[in-house]
Design a protein around this motif. Structure first.
Motif, PDB file in Angstrom:
ATOM      1  N   GLN A   9      49.668  74.098  16.178  1.00  0.00           N
ATOM      2  CA  GLN A   9      48.242  74.354  16.044  1.00  0.00           C
ATOM      3  C   GLN A   9      47.559  73.235  15.900  1.00  0.00           C
ATOM      4  OE1 GLN A   9      47.348  78.077  14.330  1.00  0.00           O
ATOM      5  NE2 GLN A   9      45.250  77.327  13.741  1.00  0.00           N
ATOM      6  N   ILE A  10      46.463  72.939  16.805  1.00  0.00           N
ATOM      7  CA  ILE A  10      45.536  71.965  16.720  1.00  0.00           C
ATOM      8  C   ILE A  10      44.254  72.532  16.541  1.00  0.00           C
ATOM      9  CG2 ILE A  10      44.300  70.252  17.603  1.00  0.00           C
ATOM     10  CD1 ILE A  10      47.155  69.297  17.630  1.00  0.00           C
ATOM     11  N   ASP A  11      43.363  72.258  15.188  1.00  0.00           N
ATOM     12  CA  ASP A  11      42.179  72.821  14.901  1.00  0.00           C
ATOM     13  C   ASP A  11      41.269  71.615  14.702  1.00  0.00           C
ATOM     14  OD1 ASP A  11      42.712  75.690  14.557  1.00  0.00           O
ATOM     15  OD2 ASP A  11      43.989  75.141  12.788  1.00  0.00           O
ATOM     16  N   TRP A  12      40.266  71.639  15.616  1.00  0.00           N
ATOM     17  CA  TRP A  12      39.195  70.621  15.748  1.00  0.00           C
ATOM     18  C   TRP A  12      38.193  70.981  14.636  1.00  0.00           C
ATOM     19  CZ3 TRP A  12      33.940  70.961  18.569  1.00  0.00           C
ATOM     20  CH2 TRP A  12      33.468  69.794  18.317  1.00  0.00           C
ATOM     21  N   SER A  44      42.860  62.337  13.699  1.00  0.00           N
ATOM     22  CA  SER A  44      41.415  61.743  14.619  1.00  0.00           C
ATOM     23  C   SER A  44      42.005  61.109  15.779  1.00  0.00           C
ATOM     24  CB  SER A  44      40.934  61.082  13.602  1.00  0.00           C
ATOM     25  OG  SER A  44      39.773  60.821  14.148  1.00  0.00           O
ATOM     26  N   SER A  45      41.063  60.407  16.277  1.00  0.00           N
ATOM     27  CA  SER A  45      41.313  59.441  17.519  1.00  0.00           C
ATOM     28  C   SER A  45      41.504  58.271  16.835  1.00  0.00           C
ATOM     29  CB  SER A  45      40.566  59.348  18.578  1.00  0.00           C
ATOM     30  OG  SER A  45      39.139  59.076  18.081  1.00  0.00           O
ATOM     31  N   ASP A  46      42.025  57.091  17.784  1.00  0.00           N
ATOM     32  CA  ASP A  46      42.060  55.684  17.362  1.00  0.00           C
ATOM     33  C   ASP A  46      40.763  55.357  17.151  1.00  0.00           C
ATOM     34  OD1 ASP A  46      42.034  52.677  18.263  1.00  0.00           O
ATOM     35  OD2 ASP A  46      44.039  52.897  17.718  1.00  0.00           O
ATOM     36  N   PRO A  47      40.595  54.519  15.926  1.00  0.00           N
ATOM     37  CA  PRO A  47      39.151  53.841  15.941  1.00  0.00           C
ATOM     38  C   PRO A  47      38.582  53.205  17.112  1.00  0.00           C
ATOM     39  CG  PRO A  47      40.626  53.399  13.888  1.00  0.00           C
ATOM     40  CD  PRO A  47      41.610  53.925  14.951  1.00  0.00           C
ATOM     41  N   PHE A  49      38.470  54.498  19.743  1.00  0.00           N
ATOM     42  CA  PHE A  49      37.633  55.453  20.601  1.00  0.00           C
ATOM     43  C   PHE A  49      37.044  56.479  19.479  1.00  0.00           C
ATOM     44  CE2 PHE A  49      41.989  54.457  22.424  1.00  0.00           C
ATOM     45  CZ  PHE A  49      41.405  54.027  23.656  1.00  0.00           C
ATOM     46  N   LEU A  50      36.214  55.862  18.852  1.00  0.00           N
ATOM     47  CA  LEU A  50      35.334  56.420  17.525  1.00  0.00           C
ATOM     48  C   LEU A  50      36.337  57.467  16.523  1.00  0.00           C
ATOM     49  CD1 LEU A  50      32.213  57.315  19.811  1.00  0.00           C
ATOM     50  CD2 LEU A  50      32.898  55.103  18.545  1.00  0.00           C
ATOM     51  N   GLY A  51      37.416  56.951  16.372  1.00  0.00           N
ATOM     52  CA  GLY A  51      38.287  57.687  15.305  1.00  0.00           C
ATOM     53  C   GLY A  51      38.123  57.362  14.206  1.00  0.00           C
ATOM     54  N   ASP A  52      38.634  58.153  13.029  1.00  0.00           N
ATOM     55  CA  ASP A  52      38.598  57.761  11.627  1.00  0.00           C
ATOM     56  C   ASP A  52      39.752  57.066  11.236  1.00  0.00           C
ATOM     57  OD1 ASP A  52      38.888  58.306   8.882  1.00  0.00           O
ATOM     58  OD2 ASP A  52      38.115  60.018   8.730  1.00  0.00           O
ATOM     59  N   LYS A  55      42.854  58.681   9.108  1.00  0.00           N
ATOM     60  CA  LYS A  55      43.791  59.885   9.734  1.00  0.00           C
ATOM     61  C   LYS A  55      44.604  59.381  10.949  1.00  0.00           C
ATOM     62  CE  LYS A  55      39.948  62.957   8.527  1.00  0.00           C
ATOM     63  NZ  LYS A  55      39.029  63.831   8.742  1.00  0.00           N
ATOM     64  N   TYR A  56      45.667  60.280  11.135  1.00  0.00           N
ATOM     65  CA  TYR A  56      46.783  59.869  12.140  1.00  0.00           C
ATOM     66  C   TYR A  56      46.015  60.008  13.369  1.00  0.00           C
ATOM     67  CZ  TYR A  56      50.313  59.744   8.418  1.00  0.00           C
ATOM     68  OH  TYR A  56      50.843  59.450   7.246  1.00  0.00           O
ATOM     69  N   ASN A  57      46.447  59.172  14.184  1.00  0.00           N
ATOM     70  CA  ASN A  57      45.956  59.581  15.568  1.00  0.00           C
ATOM     71  C   ASN A  57      47.160  59.787  16.738  1.00  0.00           C
ATOM     72  OD1 ASN A  57      47.121  57.027  16.935  1.00  0.00           O
ATOM     73  ND2 ASN A  57      45.392  56.089  15.713  1.00  0.00           N
ATOM     74  N   PRO A  58      47.079  60.375  17.801  1.00  0.00           N
ATOM     75  CA  PRO A  58      47.960  60.767  18.610  1.00  0.00           C
ATOM     76  C   PRO A  58      49.028  59.761  18.955  1.00  0.00           C
ATOM     77  CG  PRO A  58      46.046  61.665  19.389  1.00  0.00           C
ATOM     78  CD  PRO A  58      45.713  60.567  18.314  1.00  0.00           C
ATOM     79  N   GLU A  59      48.564  58.610  19.225  1.00  0.00           N
ATOM     80  CA  GLU A  59      49.455  57.266  19.521  1.00  0.00           C
ATOM     81  C   GLU A  59      50.502  57.160  18.362  1.00  0.00           C
ATOM     82  OE1 GLU A  59      45.552  57.195  21.749  1.00  0.00           O
ATOM     83  OE2 GLU A  59      46.208  57.359  19.696  1.00  0.00           O
TER      84      GLU A  59
END
Length: 155
Positions: A9-12, A44-47, A49-52, A55-59
């Motif tokens: 489950q992914i919750d935005w 989050s996304s990679d920094p 791509f404006l991520g935090d 936090k872990y990113n998908p990559e």
């Protein structure tokens, strides 16, 4: 042939009041969870791509999947071949290539396992089993690029 199904489950959690009104009006924060498991993974996304960055990113999670699947197969194969592993740590690296249109893909991943075995006589076979673990790894078999291995094995 057996089929295994997995559900996550992914919750935005990044709606800051205006939703996705524009590219900078929301954060990329989300949680990843599996029903019945204790903790959620904060993502989050990679920094880039404006991520935090905290936090872990998908990559990173993709590389973690490759590394953990390899490790689990490797430990299994060592136990089958009477190789006693007493410690295992890996610093996996990967390269993602971003295309001009903004899409991208991983083009390389290298595992750098540092393995301790119980006896010097086990080192040669312990090295050989990394190749077999790569052949058996479900995640590696799902990738469209080669996964390298640069193992260090000591006693």
């Amino acid at each position: 042939m057996k089929k295994h199904k997995y559900t996550i489950q992914i919750d935005w959690t990044g709606n800051e009041g205006d939703g996705t009104l524009n590219y900078k009006s929301y954060t990329r924060s989300h949680t990843i969870s599996v029903n019945g498991k204790y903790d959620k993974i904060m993502g989050s996304s990679d920094p880039s791509f404006l991520g935090d960055k905290t936090k872990y990113n998908p990559e990173e999670l993709f590389l973690a999947s490759i590394a953990s699947c390899h490790m689990l197969w490797y430990l299994h194969l060592c136990s089958v071949h009477n190789i006693v592993v007493t410690d295992y740590m890996d610093h996996t690296t990967g390269v993602m290539q971003e295309d001009e249109n903004g899409s991208g893909k991983f083009v390389a991943a290298t595992l750098h396992p540092q393995v301790k075995v119980a006896q010097i006589s086990m080192i040669k076979k312990a090295h050989e089993l990394h190749k077999e673990a790569n052949t058996m790894c479900f995640i590696a078999n799902s990738c469209n690029f080669d996964i390298g291995h640069d193992a260090t094995i000591t006693t």
